[in-house]
Write a protein that holds these residues in place. Structure first.
Motif, PDB file in Angstrom:
ATOM      1  N   MET A   1       0.845  -1.207   0.000  1.00 18.45           N
ATOM      2  CA  MET A   1       0.000   0.000   0.000  1.00 18.45           C
ATOM      3  C   MET A   1       0.876   1.251   0.000  1.00 18.45           C
ATOM      4  SD  MET A   1      -2.931  -1.049   2.804  1.00 18.45           S
ATOM      5  CE  MET A   1      -3.738   0.553   2.785  1.00 18.45           C
ATOM      6  N   ALA A   2       0.351   2.289  -0.621  1.00 14.55           N
ATOM      7  CA  ALA A   2       1.081   3.562  -0.630  1.00 14.55           C
ATOM      8  C   ALA A   2       0.902   4.271   0.713  1.00 14.55           C
ATOM      9  CB  ALA A   2       0.543   4.442  -1.753  1.00 14.55           C
ATOM     10  N   VAL A   3       1.863   5.082   1.059  1.00 17.53           N
ATOM     11  CA  VAL A   3       1.757   5.859   2.302  1.00 17.53           C
ATOM     12  C   VAL A   3       0.534   6.774   2.211  1.00 17.53           C
ATOM     13  CG1 VAL A   3       2.888   7.653   3.668  1.00 17.53           C
ATOM     14  CG2 VAL A   3       4.228   5.766   2.744  1.00 17.53           C
ATOM     15  N   GLY A   4      -0.287   6.741   3.241  1.00 19.23           N
ATOM     16  CA  GLY A   4      -1.494   7.573   3.260  1.00 19.23           C
ATOM     17  C   GLY A   4      -2.706   6.899   2.639  1.00 19.23           C
ATOM     18  N   GLU A   5      -2.511   5.714   2.056  1.00 17.92           N
ATOM     19  CA  GLU A   5      -3.629   5.021   1.393  1.00 17.92           C
ATOM     20  C   GLU A   5      -4.490   4.268   2.408  1.00 17.92           C
ATOM     21  OE1 GLU A   5      -2.210   2.123  -1.451  1.00 17.92           O
ATOM     22  OE2 GLU A   5      -4.252   1.415  -1.891  1.00 17.92           O
ATOM     23  N   MET A   6      -5.790   4.249   2.166  1.00 18.62           N
ATOM     24  CA  MET A   6      -6.688   3.450   3.009  1.00 18.62           C
ATOM     25  C   MET A   6      -7.486   2.501   2.124  1.00 18.62           C
ATOM     26  SD  MET A   6      -9.377   4.516   5.968  1.00 18.62           S
ATOM     27  CE  MET A   6     -10.983   4.595   5.198  1.00 18.62           C
ATOM     28  N   LYS A   7      -7.553   1.255   2.545  1.00 22.54           N
ATOM     29  CA  LYS A   7      -8.363   0.257   1.838  1.00 22.54           C
ATOM     30  C   LYS A   7      -9.471  -0.174   2.764  1.00 22.54           C
ATOM     31  CE  LYS A   7      -5.093  -2.034  -1.098  1.00 22.54           C
ATOM     32  NZ  LYS A   7      -4.147  -3.066  -1.299  1.00 22.54           N
ATOM     33  N   THR A   8     -10.609  -0.506   2.208  1.00 20.75           N
ATOM     34  CA  THR A   8     -11.685  -1.076   3.009  1.00 20.75           C
ATOM     35  C   THR A   8     -11.935  -2.494   2.515  1.00 20.75           C
ATOM     36  OG1 THR A   8     -12.688   1.112   3.241  1.00 20.75           O
ATOM     37  CG2 THR A   8     -14.079  -0.762   3.774  1.00 20.75           C
ATOM     38  N   VAL A   9     -11.894  -3.448   3.433  1.00 26.73           N
ATOM     39  CA  VAL A   9     -12.196  -4.835   3.079  1.00 26.73           C
ATOM     40  C   VAL A   9     -13.391  -5.270   3.915  1.00 26.73           C
ATOM     41  CG1 VAL A   9      -9.799  -5.363   2.479  1.00 26.73           C
ATOM     42  CG2 VAL A   9     -10.586  -5.784   4.797  1.00 26.73           C
ATOM     43  N   GLU A  10     -14.045  -6.336   3.483  1.00 28.79           N
ATOM     44  CA  GLU A  10     -15.207  -6.793   4.244  1.00 28.79           C
ATOM     45  C   GLU A  10     -14.817  -8.006   5.069  1.00 28.79           C
ATOM     46  OE1 GLU A  10     -18.949  -7.071   2.023  1.00 28.79           O
ATOM     47  OE2 GLU A  10     -19.483  -8.660   3.452  1.00 28.79           O
ATOM     48  N   TRP A  11     -15.213  -7.969   6.325  1.00 31.28           N
ATOM     49  CA  TRP A  11     -14.937  -9.097   7.223  1.00 31.28           C
ATOM     50  C   TRP A  11     -16.214  -9.352   8.040  1.00 31.28           C
ATOM     51  CZ3 TRP A  11     -14.168  -8.565  12.785  1.00 31.28           C
ATOM     52  CH2 TRP A  11     -13.835  -9.782  13.408  1.00 31.28           C
ATOM     53  N   ARG A  12     -16.760 -10.539   7.905  1.00 31.85           N
ATOM     54  CA  ARG A  12     -18.011 -10.893   8.589  1.00 31.85           C
ATOM     55  C   ARG A  12     -19.085  -9.834   8.382  1.00 31.85           C
ATOM     56  NH1 ARG A  12     -15.545 -13.375  14.197  1.00 31.85           N
ATOM     57  NH2 ARG A  12     -14.519 -15.114  13.204  1.00 31.85           N
ATOM     58  N   GLY A  13     -19.168  -9.342   7.179  1.00 33.63           N
ATOM     59  CA  GLY A  13     -20.189  -8.355   6.837  1.00 33.63           C
ATOM     60  C   GLY A  13     -19.899  -6.949   7.326  1.00 33.63           C
ATOM     61  N   LYS A  14     -18.717  -6.762   7.941  1.00 35.71           N
ATOM     62  CA  LYS A  14     -18.382  -5.427   8.437  1.00 35.71           C
ATOM     63  C   LYS A  14     -17.249  -4.831   7.598  1.00 35.71           C
ATOM     64  CE  LYS A  14     -18.574  -7.061  13.209  1.00 35.71           C
ATOM     65  NZ  LYS A  14     -17.806  -7.068  14.454  1.00 35.71           N
ATOM     66  N   PRO A  15     -17.262  -3.496   7.442  1.00 34.61           N
ATOM     67  CA  PRO A  15     -16.138  -2.873   6.738  1.00 34.61           C
ATOM     68  C   PRO A  15     -14.935  -2.780   7.664  1.00 34.61           C
ATOM     69  CG  PRO A  15     -17.715  -1.198   7.459  1.00 34.61           C
ATOM     70  CD  PRO A  15     -18.271  -2.534   7.884  1.00 34.61           C
ATOM     71  N   VAL A  16     -13.803  -3.214   7.194  1.00 37.78           N
ATOM     72  CA  VAL A  16     -12.564  -3.060   7.973  1.00 37.78           C
ATOM     73  C   VAL A  16     -11.632  -2.155   7.183  1.00 37.78           C
ATOM     74  CG1 VAL A  16     -10.539  -4.241   8.913  1.00 37.78           C
ATOM     75  CG2 VAL A  16     -12.800  -5.296   9.114  1.00 37.78           C
ATOM     76  N   TRP A  17     -11.188  -1.117   7.873  1.00 39.11           N
ATOM     77  CA  TRP A  17     -10.257  -0.176   7.236  1.00 39.11           C
ATOM     78  C   TRP A  17      -8.830  -0.617   7.504  1.00 39.11           C
ATOM     79  CZ3 TRP A  17     -12.571   4.366  10.437  1.00 39.11           C
ATOM     80  CH2 TRP A  17     -13.837   4.704   9.947  1.00 39.11           C
ATOM     81  N   ILE A  18      -8.024  -0.499   6.471  1.00 38.02           N
ATOM     82  CA  ILE A  18      -6.580  -0.670   6.635  1.00 38.02           C
ATOM     83  C   ILE A  18      -5.959   0.627   6.117  1.00 38.02           C
ATOM     84  CG2 ILE A  18      -4.560  -2.067   6.049  1.00 38.02           C
ATOM     85  CD1 ILE A  18      -6.756  -4.290   5.340  1.00 38.02           C
ATOM     86  N   LEU A  19      -5.372   1.364   7.023  1.00 42.07           N
ATOM     87  CA  LEU A  19      -4.792   2.658   6.671  1.00 42.07           C
ATOM     88  C   LEU A  19      -3.283   2.589   6.880  1.00 42.07           C
ATOM     89  CD1 LEU A  19      -4.827   5.772   6.156  1.00 42.07           C
ATOM     90  CD2 LEU A  19      -5.320   6.048   8.596  1.00 42.07           C
ATOM     91  N   LYS A  20      -2.543   2.915   5.843  1.00 43.58           N
ATOM     92  CA  LYS A  20      -1.086   3.011   5.998  1.00 43.58           C
ATOM     93  C   LYS A  20      -0.757   4.465   6.332  1.00 43.58           C
ATOM     94  CE  LYS A  20       3.370   1.801   4.175  1.00 43.58           C
ATOM     95  NZ  LYS A  20       4.133   1.173   3.109  1.00 43.58           N
ATOM     96  N   ARG A  21      -0.529   4.704   7.610  1.00 42.73           N
ATOM     97  CA  ARG A  21      -0.312   6.079   8.060  1.00 42.73           C
ATOM     98  C   ARG A  21       1.074   6.586   7.656  1.00 42.73           C
ATOM     99  NH1 ARG A  21      -3.133   4.552  13.767  1.00 42.73           N
ATOM    100  NH2 ARG A  21      -1.486   3.004  13.694  1.00 42.73           N
ATOM    101  N   SER A  22       1.109   7.834   7.281  1.00 44.73           N
ATOM    102  CA  SER A  22       2.388   8.485   6.974  1.00 44.73           C
ATOM    103  C   SER A  22       3.074   8.828   8.303  1.00 44.73           C
ATOM    104  CB  SER A  22       2.137   9.764   6.177  1.00 44.73           C
ATOM    105  OG  SER A  22       1.430  10.685   6.998  1.00 44.73           O
ATOM    106  N   PRO A  23       4.375   9.143   8.277  1.00 40.82           N
ATOM    107  CA  PRO A  23       5.030   9.565   9.524  1.00 40.82           C
ATOM    108  C   PRO A  23       4.317  10.753  10.159  1.00 40.82           C
ATOM    109  CG  PRO A  23       6.672   9.124   7.826  1.00 40.82           C
ATOM    110  CD  PRO A  23       5.329   9.035   7.155  1.00 40.82           C
ATOM    111  N   GLU A  24       3.785  11.663   9.339  1.00 38.15           N
ATOM    112  CA  GLU A  24       3.062  12.825   9.881  1.00 38.15           C
ATOM    113  C   GLU A  24       1.766  12.372  10.565  1.00 38.15           C
ATOM    114  OE1 GLU A  24       4.092  12.607   6.613  1.00 38.15           O
ATOM    115  OE2 GLU A  24       5.869  13.871   6.907  1.00 38.15           O
ATOM    116  N   MET A  25       1.120  11.393   9.962  1.00 35.57           N
ATOM    117  CA  MET A  25      -0.122  10.877  10.568  1.00 35.57           C
ATOM    118  C   MET A  25       0.180  10.216  11.913  1.00 35.57           C
ATOM    119  SD  MET A  25      -1.970   9.230   7.242  1.00 35.57           S
ATOM    120  CE  MET A  25      -3.506   9.917   6.642  1.00 35.57           C
ATOM    121  N   VAL A  26       1.261   9.456  11.965  1.00 33.48           N
ATOM    122  CA  VAL A  26       1.634   8.815  13.235  1.00 33.48           C
ATOM    123  C   VAL A  26       1.956   9.902  14.263  1.00 33.48           C
ATOM    124  CG1 VAL A  26       3.299   7.301  14.377  1.00 33.48           C
ATOM    125  CG2 VAL A  26       2.445   6.703  12.109  1.00 33.48           C
TER     126      VAL A  26
END
Ligand code: FES
Length: 146
Positions: A1-26
């Motif tokens: 994933m690119a820095v700052g990118e967020m993906k949403t995947v489905e898990w047990r019918g729920k949206p799960v976010w995966i966010l790759k935080r940038s150093p500034e975000m951290v």
């Protein structure tokens, strides 16, 4: 994933976010530490936060947030508001995070709810584990299935 990118995947019918935080975000998590209700997820129920997410960044790796995108108030889906600064429905010193449009709860970039909001808890971090640097399994960790 690119820095700052967020993906949403489905898990047990729920949206799960995966966010790759940038150093500034951290780094922004230091700023929000004092204004979130439960900075280290100490009072968040076990079902919402496994032990490895009871920290400031609420994650195994500081740069990755893995969280269920469902508000802990009444179950709406918060929207990402990653741009910093003043904007409608957000404070002027906004450091980036998520806004639940239903009743205005706000969460920082670790899914930690801000103080005095209707949402009682931080966003759920599902059990998860890394199979390799870029492979993640959700719903299971070293302790077994969620
Ligand atoms: S459902 Fe999110 S603030 Fe009410």
């Amino acid at each position: 994933m690119a820095v700052g990118e967020m993906k949403t995947v489905e898990w047990r019918g729920k949206p799960v976010w995966i966010l790759k935080r940038s150093p500034e975000m951290v780094a922004s998590l230091k700023k929000t530490d004092g204004v979130v209700a439960d900075p280290k997820s100490e009072r968040t129920p076990d079902a919402l936060t496994p032990a490895y997410a009871r920290n400031e960044h609420r994650s195994i790796k500081p740069e990755y947030l893995v969280a269920v995108g469902i508000c802990s108030h009444l179950g709406c889906s918060p929207t990402s508001k990653f741009a910093e600064g003043a904007q409608p429905n957000l404070p002027d010193d906004w450091a980036g995070g998520f806004l639940c449009p239903c009743h205005g709860s706000t969460f920082d970039l670790a899914g930690r709810v801000f103080k005095n909001k209707p949402a009682p808890d931080n966003l759920e971090v599902p059990r998860h584990m890394y199979l390799s640097d870029n492979k993640l399994i959700i719903g299971k960790d070293e302790k077994g299935e969620a």
